[in-house]
Scaffold this active site. Structure first.
Site, PDB file in Angstrom:
ATOM      1  N   HIS A 467       0.843  -1.189   0.000  1.00 46.97           N
ATOM      2  CA  HIS A 467       0.000   0.000   0.000  1.00 46.97           C
ATOM      3  C   HIS A 467       0.885   1.249   0.000  1.00 46.97           C
ATOM      4  O   HIS A 467       1.478   1.590   1.022  1.00 46.97           O
ATOM      5  CB  HIS A 467      -0.912  -0.055   1.243  1.00 46.97           C
ATOM      6  CG  HIS A 467      -1.833   1.111   1.384  1.00 46.97           C
ATOM      7  ND1 HIS A 467      -2.345   1.512   2.591  1.00 46.97           N
ATOM      8  CD2 HIS A 467      -2.338   1.962   0.465  1.00 46.97           C
ATOM      9  CE1 HIS A 467      -3.128   2.562   2.407  1.00 46.97           C
ATOM     10  NE2 HIS A 467      -3.128   2.855   1.133  1.00 46.97           N
ATOM     11  N   LEU A 478       5.507   3.005   3.087  1.00 50.21           N
ATOM     12  CA  LEU A 478       4.916   1.857   2.392  1.00 50.21           C
ATOM     13  C   LEU A 478       4.385   0.916   3.467  1.00 50.21           C
ATOM     14  O   LEU A 478       5.119   0.520   4.383  1.00 50.21           O
ATOM     15  CB  LEU A 478       5.966   1.138   1.536  1.00 50.21           C
ATOM     16  CG  LEU A 478       5.502  -0.193   0.930  1.00 50.21           C
ATOM     17  CD1 LEU A 478       4.344   0.000  -0.037  1.00 50.21           C
ATOM     18  CD2 LEU A 478       6.661  -0.871   0.196  1.00 50.21           C
ATOM     19  N   GLU A 479       3.096   0.592   3.363  1.00 49.17           N
ATOM     20  CA  GLU A 479       2.470  -0.333   4.317  1.00 49.17           C
ATOM     21  C   GLU A 479       2.346  -1.679   3.611  1.00 49.17           C
ATOM     22  O   GLU A 479       1.647  -1.777   2.598  1.00 49.17           O
ATOM     23  CB  GLU A 479       1.096   0.222   4.711  1.00 49.17           C
ATOM     24  CG  GLU A 479       0.343  -0.607   5.722  1.00 49.17           C
ATOM     25  CD  GLU A 479      -1.035   0.010   6.062  1.00 49.17           C
ATOM     26  OE1 GLU A 479      -1.639   0.673   5.198  1.00 49.17           O
ATOM     27  OE2 GLU A 479      -1.486  -0.189   7.197  1.00 49.17           O
ATOM     28  N   ILE A 480       3.033  -2.668   4.129  1.00 53.56           N
ATOM     29  CA  ILE A 480       2.944  -4.006   3.525  1.00 53.56           C
ATOM     30  C   ILE A 480       1.964  -4.826   4.350  1.00 53.56           C
ATOM     31  O   ILE A 480       2.049  -4.855   5.577  1.00 53.56           O
ATOM     32  CB  ILE A 480       4.334  -4.650   3.443  1.00 53.56           C
ATOM     33  CG1 ILE A 480       5.125  -3.898   2.362  1.00 53.56           C
ATOM     34  CG2 ILE A 480       4.237  -6.141   3.140  1.00 53.56           C
ATOM     35  CD1 ILE A 480       6.456  -4.465   2.035  1.00 53.56           C
ATOM     36  N   THR A 516      -3.346   1.909   8.354  1.00 56.26           N
ATOM     37  CA  THR A 516      -3.438   3.355   8.069  1.00 56.26           C
ATOM     38  C   THR A 516      -4.838   3.773   7.616  1.00 56.26           C
ATOM     39  O   THR A 516      -5.367   4.779   8.076  1.00 56.26           O
ATOM     40  CB  THR A 516      -2.408   3.795   7.011  1.00 56.26           C
ATOM     41  OG1 THR A 516      -2.566   2.974   5.870  1.00 56.26           O
ATOM     42  CG2 THR A 516      -0.997   3.710   7.526  1.00 56.26           C
TER      43      THR A 516
END
Ligand code: NAI
Length: 732
Positions: A467, A478-480, A516
């Site tokens: 994301h 960066l949201e994994i 998030t």
């Protein structure tokens, strides 16, 4: 006598083991290479060794000049050792630290033997202050060579003479710009400003430096005074108190506008620079030390330093707990959907030398996507971050298509098509038919659970979420998102890729809205509730700007798209029930067909050029209270919106969506703009105390049940008198 015969064997410093001295024909080459550390830092042991070294250079008549050079591949000196900062207990302690640093560099500057700084790699903070105290500065023309005083980013000011030496070298305006932004200056620019005296290829740095040192030692060259390219106007300014007063006033005004008064360090830095002009060098140094002392104990500095440690520790985090399998190298990436996000992802990947296969439904959209990639790269060219050749090379890495040709040797696919589960299933199936079995498949979805997307996959263990945030090339997070069956090797490969793309990477467990989006929705939803009750659009935005967010929630809703916000709210309300029930205002504005900036009509007006105007008064006609506005206190506005977000963040930790408070804080600050000087939602709870947060939540819940029921983990924390982070020492 040749230089070789005159070379004395190297000796090494005792305390830090960082300093080696080779004497070559009267020139001492001081090499700094801090053992067991990737970069050179100035800690107490190193400083003690420098004092010893200065004594020796002064006392050894056979040495006529010296060169200071680094033994590290990418850094000259990266600055002070921030860990030592954690031991600072009072402003007096910090002031003393600053005075010690100043006196060390004064002695370096006044040495009998001139010292040449030979700079390759990062020359930051105390490193640049050290270089500025040298008689001559040579930098390499390598892109890794950057000079900066980034102290304000940690809520501090330069404390070893930087606020005094920099203006003398580069002029007042350049100095203020560097000190107030903390930005990196490349060698070429530094040369133009007079911060460097010469620029050379890395292969000849040492030789040129030794030669220059010898010339300086023999008096064949005069020590540098910088100021190469100062314009006549700049020079006049230096001498004219009235002109300087204008520059200082403008700088203060700019800082106030940018920081809303939340950050004390930039105005303190301006004061320290100004003191140098009004009180002279000694008075200026005194002010610098005093203000440094004050800044070192501000809560803002504590939180910014926390974020520094948090992001540093994330850089070392593989993304999985326990022993991590090696990450696979990523050479080829496929991006599905060449829209807004897809183009951003393609651009940042090409910048890192990754070949990108770009796919969309028709040639027009592919061409549009390629143009967007080009626009991002051109912006970098314009800012001189890359050359024209680099731009061409990077652009050549991106190839577009309307089918899956070229997918056969792809390592990772990132899907960024419309937010629609059926479509995401279809493209996943189509792509998988072509992709090699080893390839990872990542979705950039902002709200659909990854396990739902993975249902269409033959290899669900290789499916995860990546994301990104918009605009991709600017947003640092960066949201994994991983599911219970995501293979550890897939996770570590995605994490490594994210780091290579320059992002702070957090790994979260799958769930509606992940982390998030979920906490943002809680916050935005509460803003919608305030609208329902009659709060004015601008009052809501203003209250949160004042709290420290970069934009208010209603402006953000217009940016993200009101329809998009509505869809996400729906997903979360389905999952979590009443707590996320969509506000009436939101539903009505969506029903009226307003989508925000992209549609040219939202809560604010937008000009033909897309420029945002004031609140669109006609939007009130759709809101439940109509044009009648209620006077809601700013504190109530930020209490409700921020506490809704904070409480939801704690739930995410409690439910295991988050691995740690650290990830939650980094995610909120770097993904959503949570005020950095507050550290993030978990730091906020620690600062305010869990008891206090619970009390405020309970008060709100008595009015708005059940939205503000305190998270169980908060109650547990309060009961056990615990915190999310330790009170003393290194926070993470
Ligand atoms: P967009 O509307 O700009 O781009 C979507 C692209 O997908 C369009 O170019 C469309 O033609 C293409 N597409 C549709 N069907 C396709 C197919 N079968 N094969 C290939 N391409 C196809 O949308 P945007 O904003 O880039 O969003 C994409 C994804 O990223 C969505 O899942 C969204 O939720 C997510 N996201 C969006 C953010 C944002 O701020 N816009 C932030 C984070 C995630």
């Amino acid at each position: 006598m040749t230089a070789t015969t005159a070379t004395r064997p190297a000796d090494v410093s005792r305390k830090s083991g960082a300093i080696t001295v080779d004497v070559e024909d009267g020139v001492a080459v001081i090499t700094m290479d801090l053992p067991n550390e990737p970069v050179n830092k100035l800690n107490q042991a190193v400083k003690d060794d420098f004092i010893e070294l200065i004594r020796r250079l002064d006392g050894d008549a056979s040495i006529q000049a010296a060169v200071l050079i680094s033994g590290k591949p990418d850094t000259f000196i990266a600055g002070a050792d921030i860990e030592e900062f954690l031991q600072v207990r009072s402003s007096d302690d910090a002031e003393r630290l600053s005075l010690d640093g100043q006196s060390l560099l004064d002695r370096l500057e006044q040495l009998r033997t001139p010292v040449v700084a030979a700079i390759h790699g990062a020359c930051l903070g105390g490193g640049l202050e050290t270089a500025m105290a040298c008689a001559w500065r040579i930098g390499t023309d390598h892109p890794k060579t950057v000079l900066a005083l980034p102290e304000v980013m940690l809520g501090l000011i330069p404390g070893a003479g930087g606020t005094q030496r920099l203006p003398r070298l580069v002029g007042l305006r350049n100095a203020l710009d560097m000190i107030l932004t903390g930005r990196n200056v490349r060698a070429k620019k530094a040369l133009q400003m007079g911060l460097l005296d010469e620029m050379v290829h890395p292969s000849i740095l040492r030789d040129v430096a030794v030669k220059r040192a010898r010339q300086l030692g023999r008096g064949e060259k005069k020590p540098s005074v910088g100021r190469k390219q100062l314009t006549l106007a700049d020079l006049a300014l230096e001498k004219n108190p009235a002109g300087r007063a204008i520059v200082f006033r403008q700088a203060r005004e700019k800082v106030r506008k940018q920081t809303h008064g939340h950050y004390p360090a930039p105005p303190a830095a301006i004061d320290a620079v100004a003191a140098g002009y009004s009180l002279g060098r000694e008075g200026g140094l005194g002010e610098e030390a005093r203000l440094f002392g004050q800044m070192a104990v501000t809560p803002q500095s504590r939180e910014l330093i926390f974020l520094f440690f948090a992001t540093t520790s994330l850089r070392k985090d593989s993304g999985v707990s326990g022993p991590a399998p090696p990450a696979r190298d990523v050479h080829r990436l496929a991006v599905l959907g060449t829209g807004f996000m897809g183009a951003g992802i393609a651009a940042v990947s090409a910048m890192q030398g990754i070949a990108v296969r770009f796919k969309d439904v028709d040639h027009t959209r592919v061409a549009k996507g390629l143009k967007s990639v080009y626009d991002v790269l051109v912006e970098r060219l314009r800012k001189r971050q890359i050359t024209r050749t680099q731009l061409d090379d990077q652009m050549a890495l991106v190839g577009g298509s309307v089918d899956y040709s070229g997918f056969r040797n792809v390592d990772v696919t990132i899907e960024a098509v419309f937010e629609d589960l059926a479509l995401k299933h279809r493209v996943l199936r189509e792509a998988e038919a072509e992709l090699p079995a080893r390839a990872l498949y990542a979705s950039n979805t902002s709200s659909i659970p990854i396990s739902r997307i993975a249902e269409a996959s033959k290899r669900p263990e290789r499916v995860l979420g990546m994301h990104f945030f918009s605009p991709v090339h600017k947003m640092p997070l960066l949201e994994i998102i991983v599911t219970p069956i995501t293979a550890p090797e897939a996770t570590v490969t995605a994490v490594a890729l994210g780091k290579r793309l320059g992002k702070h990477v957090i790994v979260v467990n799958d769930g509606p809205g992940f982390y998030t989006t979920r906490i943002l929705a809680a916050y935005m939803n509460e803003a919608g509730r305030l609208l329902d009750e009659g709060a004015a659009v601008e009052a809501i935005d203003k209250a949160l700007l004042e709290f420290g967010f970069p934009v208010g929630p209603i402006t953000l809703l217009d940016e993200v798209g009101i329809d998009v916000g509505g869809k996400i709210a729906g997903v979360l309300a389905d999952a979590f029930g009443e707590r996320f029930a969509s506000s009436e205002s939101m539903q009505r504005v969506i029903a009226a067909g307003r989508t925000g900036r992209k549609g040219g009509s939202g809560f604010y007006t937008y000009g033909k050029d897309g420029k945002k105007g004031g609140v669109d008064q006609s939007v009130y006609e759709f809101l439940p209270t109509g044009t009648a506005r209620a006077d809601v206190h700013p504190e109530e506005i930020h209490d409700r919106t921020v506490l809704a977000m904070v409480n939801e963040a704690v739930r995410c930790l409690e439910e295991g969506v988050l691995r740690s408070p650290r990830d939650g804080d980094v995610g909120a600050v770097f993904g959503l703009g949570f005020p950095p000087f507050r550290g993030g939602p978990f730091r906020y709870v620690d600062t305010e105390s869990a008891e206090m947060v619970i009390r405020r939540l309970e008060q709100l819940n008595s009015r708005f049940a059940p939205r503000f029921v305190p998270a169980g983990l908060l109650l547990e924390l309060a009961e056990r008198r615990r915190r999310f982070y330790p009170l003393d020492g290194k926070p993470v």
